[in-house]
Scaffold this active site. Structure first.
Site, PDB file in Angstrom:
ATOM      1  N   ARG A  40     -18.879 -34.791  57.337  1.00 11.22           N
ATOM      2  CA  ARG A  40     -18.381 -34.819  58.319  1.00 11.22           C
ATOM      3  C   ARG A  40     -18.510 -35.806  58.981  1.00 11.22           C
ATOM      4  O   ARG A  40     -17.968 -37.123  60.308  1.00 11.22           O
ATOM      5  CB  ARG A  40     -18.552 -33.813  59.352  1.00 11.22           C
ATOM      6  N   ASP A  83     -25.472 -29.650  64.357  1.00 11.30           N
ATOM      7  CA  ASP A  83     -25.082 -29.624  65.702  1.00 11.30           C
ATOM      8  C   ASP A  83     -25.567 -29.747  66.205  1.00 11.30           C
ATOM      9  O   ASP A  83     -25.819 -30.529  66.976  1.00 11.30           O
ATOM     10  CB  ASP A  83     -24.872 -27.585  65.797  1.00 11.30           C
ATOM     11  N   ASP A  97     -13.768 -27.164  62.506  1.00 12.82           N
ATOM     12  CA  ASP A  97     -13.854 -26.544  61.002  1.00 12.82           C
ATOM     13  C   ASP A  97     -13.058 -25.289  61.053  1.00 12.82           C
ATOM     14  O   ASP A  97     -11.828 -25.876  61.643  1.00 12.82           O
ATOM     15  CB  ASP A  97     -15.327 -25.334  61.360  1.00 12.82           C
TER      16      ASP A  97
END
Lengths: 718, 595
Positions: free
Chosen positions: B399, B504, B415
């Protein structure tokens, strides 16, 4: 003074006893003394009075009349240049002594014509360019005609072109200059160094410790931090009128305009053209020009004839290849045309490279990679190319376009070395004026969250509302992070209450009495402010809770370069009236916060007091209004950032005073505030305020969460 | 009586003499032809025949500059073009091979090796390397120096690296090798070829390193103006009255109480005066870290990374022969400049000097800069408007791959199963435009130090503070994609690939390390928070107790960064009229308030 001397000489008591024949004697004697005194005075003041009248100072003389100096064949020759010289070893900085303006003083030796033993001239007396150069220095702030006060000496012996002088004799001429002293603090200008067959990259004239401003230095001859690398001046700069052409795509991608190239390079260029076709243009000298057409101004490709330097404006990139010398005049022409120079000259020290960032205006390619040059250039994004074109043109305008520009840039570089703390910054050297004006550089650019332990200083501006003031003090003193309270007593007709009457609070409380009732007193950088954070609060703001103030302080810590305040306001463009309008209604946007209750960095007090543009400060004091709008303008202008409004909207009411809240104020007030915005926008020359749609609340504000677990439960309550 | 008359006569006579002479003086001056004294020139003359002067070059001389065959390097000095074979770097860019030591590996050597091996430039194959790095170290076996390495080749394409000055007598000629040396003397330094390193203390952190010590932007009003570096290694502070201090760094009298600081203590002063001798270079970094503006008096050593760092923005380099001027300049320096200098010291310290790893990487990046002929692109992309939503889930850290297609600056990372209202996205984007350097997100985590376990932990529980936003729904600048892919150590990205929640953490670490600021939280409608499963990271129950791999993740990240970059915030940015008691119709983001 004369009179006093006269009485002393004569002694009045002597006169009655004098005889007649003595009288004549005394009068004569006295007259002689007086004459002597006056003559001395005249001698003392004469040269200065002449200097002050500039009108007659410019000499009208012919170059043919300059004095001739004969150099004996055995007169001394300086040592060759000392390659290890640096400013701190070879330069006598004491001569540049204390100077409040931080500007060096430059002396120019008067012009002489040097001949050898047999009367043959050493060189042409002076070239047009060198004369221009010395005129430029003489007209500048650097110039002094007092050899004893000078820090830098410029000989009038012209060494711009080594081919035009006799090396040994020129060196002898230098050595007999009155302050030569091994060349210490002497500056020579040379654009065309070396000569056949080996073409040295620095002037071959022995010059000992003299500084050399040279065009065409290589890394081997250039003394970093001592010599100055200068451009080779292109006489076309003055001869041709070439209107500026903006950046953007051009007809040819790559162009070569140099005529005398080594066959190896020529082959390489031809190969490039064969591979990439019409986007590459390789020009040569024209062979069959008709009579009277100057060859300097024409270039040819096969049978096509192009005007030079106009053709350079047709290309995005222009080759600047090494010839016998590293420094090429074509560089100047290329920059002027806004064509990005592709410099292929290994070890060449680009002009003024000590201060100019050539990466922004040129592409330097190693000689061995010449065959890859096309792909290298193609990998540069168009946006960056246009930036380079703009930068190239700006370099030419600022530092290449005239002999004067070259001379002054050279002196500025040396000046910056001697007074480094006053030197021009990278941006001042490299940013074009439009960038300089348009850019905002936040004075508090370091992302830093100041420690909470330092706390803040609350500054309460008050006139005579003592009761309300005491309530504000009591409320504010409950805020945990309050470090000090400063009351600015703006009433000159009334004394502040006695010490015993003030509320007892846990932090130091100071009262500052002002000399005049001015609004700007609120923003004075008082020595008493020892914290970075300042809370400006009016003496009638009693509705803010301790939680709200503490939270406001913590928000400020995350945004120490912004105004962080409670009541928010907005500016709007009024299309009907064609001007700015002040808005205090319930809007979705804010662009200002009122300084009746706002946190900010104390540095902005310094800016408000000493750096406020135009007449805003005095205007605000005279009108007794809009000091908060002025502060909003100032901070937004210097940081380029928006304000932060904290906590929800609440009615700013107090029992006895006029509300700060716009809703309850009359129309004239709104008109006045709108006028302030228009006035300030015109003084700033722009509208610096930024509009945002957010405000800061505690993380859990109005969330479904037990109130007693929230850090700031008491927010938004009236 | 007669005597009185005589007296008067005399007076009148002398007075008239005076008057005549004074009166005549200006007339006299006008009458005298303007024949200046020799030597008292009045500027460069305007020659009557200036028009006739010849140009310095003959027409065509500038063009007909005789062609000359390409020259090889001439003896003595080297520069990049002459002494470095860049053709070797063409394939894979700058690849660095590090010689291993013959004998026992010293601590410093080990650190250098470790930091280079962790970088993307490293190769273990000497044949494919374009740069061979030879660390010179102070070995425990007294005075032993590295022998001439096998692929030496006259030093071509070699970088001799010594973090401490002259650790041992050089047993071989440097030849065409570049030298990266701590505080090299200006006399031997070859600009554009050698690299000047900072003089690092033995105990310098390997990575991460201590942050700058400046805690506030402006100097405290009571702080000393000047600290003087002492020969013994300590500092000596002086108030505004430091005229008693001679310029060799010693003061004749103390000002105020005991103000001599031992070597380890960093001075609390606005300016730090550092004499120019080479051993004083160690003071330089100390001052930089403390945010004390270094004032260098005629340094005889090259300032670290002078090729890429504009030191005039963080230090004052001046001539010790002009002490009064320096003194006056410091005292009169405008507050604006002092502020700028102080802040720049911290920026430089954090960016280039705080750890051995940063020093090594900066060195390598300078070499990359030199070896690529393409001009470097402008640093930080500026404009901020359009938006791309990127979705890709082959590998978790995919990503963050900088897709070339992403030509916009804002990235909304989403997402597939996250559900945000347009109003929420709109508002978040508007906020992000005000803070393009920060991450703007909806759901938050907070990190904490777990005393019991002796490590970092983090929780998703709602609290008064947060330090991370979840990338399952967040805005950030695409520049962080580039950083994520290109400047993070491979090991950390591998870690992120293993555990999804680690991505994250890593992204938040990265942004916080760059900005030194917390992320920004924007409001998020409650029912989503209650319906946590789709948005909450996997592998976590309702209880705040983090799972072991997750806990490991944050601790491994902290180890990888060398410090804990996360910063906590206690605020949330809401729309201006958020939940205010005004008509809903007035509100632009009214749907954010729906229950």
């Amino acid at each position: 003074m004369c009179a006093a001397v006269k009485y002393n000489l004569r002694g009045p008591a002597l006169i009655p006893r004098m005889k007649t024949r003595h009288r004549i004697y005394y009068i004569t004697l006295f007259s002689i003394v007086l004459l002597g005194l006056i003559a001395t005075g005249v001698f003392q003041f004469w040269p200065h009075s002449i200097e002050s009248s500039n009108d007659w100072s410019v000499e009208k003389r012919s170059i043919r009349d300059v004095p001739v100096v004969r150099l004996p064949a055995d007169s001394p020759i300086p040592e060759r240049g000392d390659l290890s010289c640096r400013m701190h070893t070879c330069f006598d900085v004491y001569r540049c002594g204390f100077n409040p303006k931080n500007k060096i003083k430059v002396y120019i030796y008067s012009l002489k014509k040097y001949v050898d033993d047999s009367g043959v001239p050493v060189s042409n007396t002076i070239s047009r360019e060198y004369n221009e150069l010395l005129t430029a220095i003489s007209d500048s702030d650097y110039y002094t005609d007092d050899i004893n006060r000078a820090c830098l000496f410029v000989p009038s012996i012209d060494v711009l072109n080594q081919n035009a002088l006799r090396i040994k004799e020129t060196a002898q001429a230098l050595a007999q200059l009155s302050r030569w002293d091994r060349g210490t603090n002497h500056l020579l200008f040379n654009m065309l160094p070396g000569g056949p067959p080996d073409y040295n990259t620095a002037l071959d004239v022995p010059r000992d410790r003299a500084l050399l401003a040279g065009g065409g230095f290589s890394t081997w001859t250039y003394r970093q931090g001592y010599d100055v690398s200068i451009p080779v001046y292109s006489p076309l700069s003055a001869e041709v009128d070439l209107p500026e052409r903006g950046p953007g795509p051009r007809r040819y991608f790559l162009l070569s305009s140099q005529t005398a190239l080594h066959p190896e390079y020529r082959e390489e260029l031809d190969a490039l053209q064969a591979r990439h076709g019409a986007s590459v243009l390789v020009l040569e000298k024209c062979t069959n020009l008709s009579e009277g057409v100057p060859a300097v101004r024409k270039r040819c490709h096969r049978h096509q004839v192009f005007d030079y330097p106009q053709v350079l404006q047709e290309a995005t990139f222009c080759m600047v290849l090494r010839g016998a010398r590293l420094g090429q005049a074509v560089l100047s022409d290329v920059l002027r045309a806004g064509c990005v120079p592709v410099v292929i000259a290994d070890s060449y020290i680009l002009p003024f490279s000590e201060v100019l960032d050539w990466k922004r205006a040129s592409v330097v390619v190693p000689e061995e990679k010449m065959s890859d040059v096309y792909s290298i250039l193609q990998s540069i994004p168009q946006r960056q190319i246009e930036e380079m074109q703009r930068q190239a043109r700006w370099f030419w305008e600022a530092y290449f376009q005239s002999i004067k520009a070259i001379a002054l840039a050279t002196l500025q570089i040396i000046n910056d070395r001697i007074y480094p703390y006053a030197a021009s910054s990278y941006e001042e050297w490299n940013d074009p004026p439009t960038v300089k004006w348009g850019s905002v550089s936040n004075p508090l650019f370091l992302p830093l969250i100041p420690p909470q332990s330092q706390g803040f200083t609350a500054i309460v501006l008050t006139y005579d509302r003592v009761e309300s003031l005491f309530r504000v003090i009591t409320e504010v003193s409950k805020v945990p992070s309050l470090a000090k309270l400063l009351v600015v007593w703006n009433n000159q007709n009334k004394n502040p209450p006695e010490d015993s009457l003030w509320p007892k609070i846990r932090v130091p409380l100071k009262v500052v009495r002002t000399a005049e009732n001015k609004l700007s007193n609120r923003f004075f950088p008082y020595d008493e402010i020892e914290t970075e954070a300042v809370l400006a609060i009016d003496d009638d703001i009693i509705m803010l809770t301790s939680d709200e103030l503490q939270f406001g302080y913590e928000v400020w810590r995350e945004f120490p370069d912004r105004l962080v305040g409670y009541p928010g306001r907005l500016h709007l463009w009024d299309h009907e009236m064609n001007k700015w309008k002040y808005e205090s209604e319930w809007t979705n946007e804010v662009s200002m916060v009122l300084t009746g209750a706002a946190f900010y960095h104390k540095y902005f007090n310094y800016l408000y007091t000493y750096k406020m543009p135009g007449d805003i400060k005095s205007w605000v004091d005279a009108h007794m209004n809009c000091e908060d709008i002025a502060m909003n303008f100032l901070v937004a202008n210097v940081t380029g950032k928006a304000v932060i409004k904290v906590t929800p909207r609440k009615k700013f009411k107090c029992p006895e005073c006029t509300a700060i809240d716009g809703l309850s104020l009359d129309q004239t007030h709104m008109v006045e505030r709108s006028e302030c915005i228009n006035k300030f926008a015109s003084v700033f020359g722009t509208m610096p305020l930024k509009v945002v749609e957010h405000r800061a609340d505690p993380v859990l504000y109005k969330d479904d969460f037990p109130e007693k677990l929230k850090s700031f439960p008491n927010i938004g309550s009236l | 009586m007669q005597s009185w008359r005589r007296k008067a006569l005399l007076l009148a006579l002398s007075a008239s003499w005076l008057l005549v002479l004074l009166g005549a003086f200006p007339l006299l001056r006008l009458a005298v032809p303007t024949r200046p004294r020799a030597g008292a020139s009045q500027g460069w003359p305007r020659w009557l025949d200036a028009e006739l002067l010849q140009s310095f070059s003959q027409p065509g001389e500038l063009l007909e500059d005789a062609p000359e065959p390409p020259q090889g390097p001439r003896g003595g000095s080297c520069d990049w073009g002459a002494c470095f074979d860049a053709s070797k770097c063409r394939g894979g860019g700058l690849k660095v091979f590090v010689y291993s030591a013959a004998g026992p590996v010293s601590e410093t050597h080990r650190r250098i090796l470790a930091s280079i091996e962790g970088s993307r430039y490293h190769t273990s194959n000497a044949a494919e390397a374009c740069l061979l790095l030879l660390p010179l170290t102070r070995d425990s076996s007294a005075g032993e120096c590295s022998p001439v390495p096998p692929q030496w080749n006259g030093g071509r394409n070699h970088l001799v690296l010594s973090l401490h000055p002259a650790p041992c007598p050089r047993t071989f000629q440097l030849g065409q090798a570049m030298v990266a040396e701590a505080s090299p003397t200006v006399d031997t330094f070859r600009h554009g070829f050698d690299v000047a390193l900072p003089l690092l203390p033995e105990a310098h952190a390997l990575r991460g390193g201590a942050p700058g010590q400046l805690r506030q932007h402006s100097p405290h009003p009571r702080v000393a103006l000047l600290a003087l570096a002492e020969e013994r290694g300590g500092w000596h502070t002086a108030g505004t009255n430091f005229s008693a201090c001679p310029w060799d760094g010693r003061c004749e009298q103390d000002h105020g109480p005991e103000q001599t600081h031992p070597g380890a203590t960093l001075p609390n002063a606005t300016f730090c005066l550092i004499p120019g001798h080479r051993p004083d270079a160690s003071h330089f970094l100390q001052a930089l870290q403390a945010g004390c503006i270094p004032v260098l008096l005629s340094p005889r050593w090259e300032l670290p990374f002078s090729e890429v760092i504009d030191w005039t923005k963080a230090a004052i380099v001046t001539d010790k022969r002009l002490p009064l001027q320096v003194l006056a300049a410091l005292q009169q320096m405008p507050l604006t400049r002092v502020l700028a200098l102080r802040q720049q010291t911290q920026f430089l310290w954090d960016a280039y000097f705080s750890s051995v790893e940063k020093v090594i990487h900066t060195t390598l990046e300078i070499l990359v800069l030199w070896s690529s002929e393409k001009p470097p692109p402008p640093r930080w992309p500026e404009t901020a408007v359009p938006l791309t939503v990127s979705e890709g889930h082959r590998k978790v850290s995919d990503r963050f791959f900088p897709y070339n297609a992403i030509s916009t600056d804002a990235i909304l990372s989403l997402d597939a199963h996250s559900s945000l209202s347009t109003s929420e996205v709109d508002f978040a984007f508007v906020v992000w435009q005000s803070f393009p350097e920060r991450m703007v997100g909806f759901l938050t985590w907070n990190h904490f130090w777990d005393e019991a376990l002796g490590g970092w932990g983090y929780t998703a529980e709602r609290a008064n503070e947060f330090s991370m936003v979840l990338t399952s729904a967040a805005f950030y600048h695409r520049y962080y994609h580039t950083l994520f892919t290109h400047s993070l150590p491979e090991a950390l990205r591998a870690l992120a690939d293993e555990a999804p929640t680690c991505v994250d953490v890593l992204m938040n670490f990265l942004v916080a390390a760059v900005t030194k600021l917390p992320p920004i939280k924007v409001p998020y409608r409650k029912q989503h928070q209650e319906a946590r499963p789709p948005l909450a990271p996997e592998g976590r129950g309702p209880r705040p107790e983090p799972q072991p791999p997750v806990r490991n993740c944050i601790n491994q990240m902290a180890a990888g960064f060398g410090h804990m970059p996360l910063v906590s915030s206690r605020l949330r940015l809401d729309p201006v009229l958020f939940k205010d008691s005004v008509s809903v119709l007035r509100k632009k983001y009214r749907s954010l308030e729906k229950p």
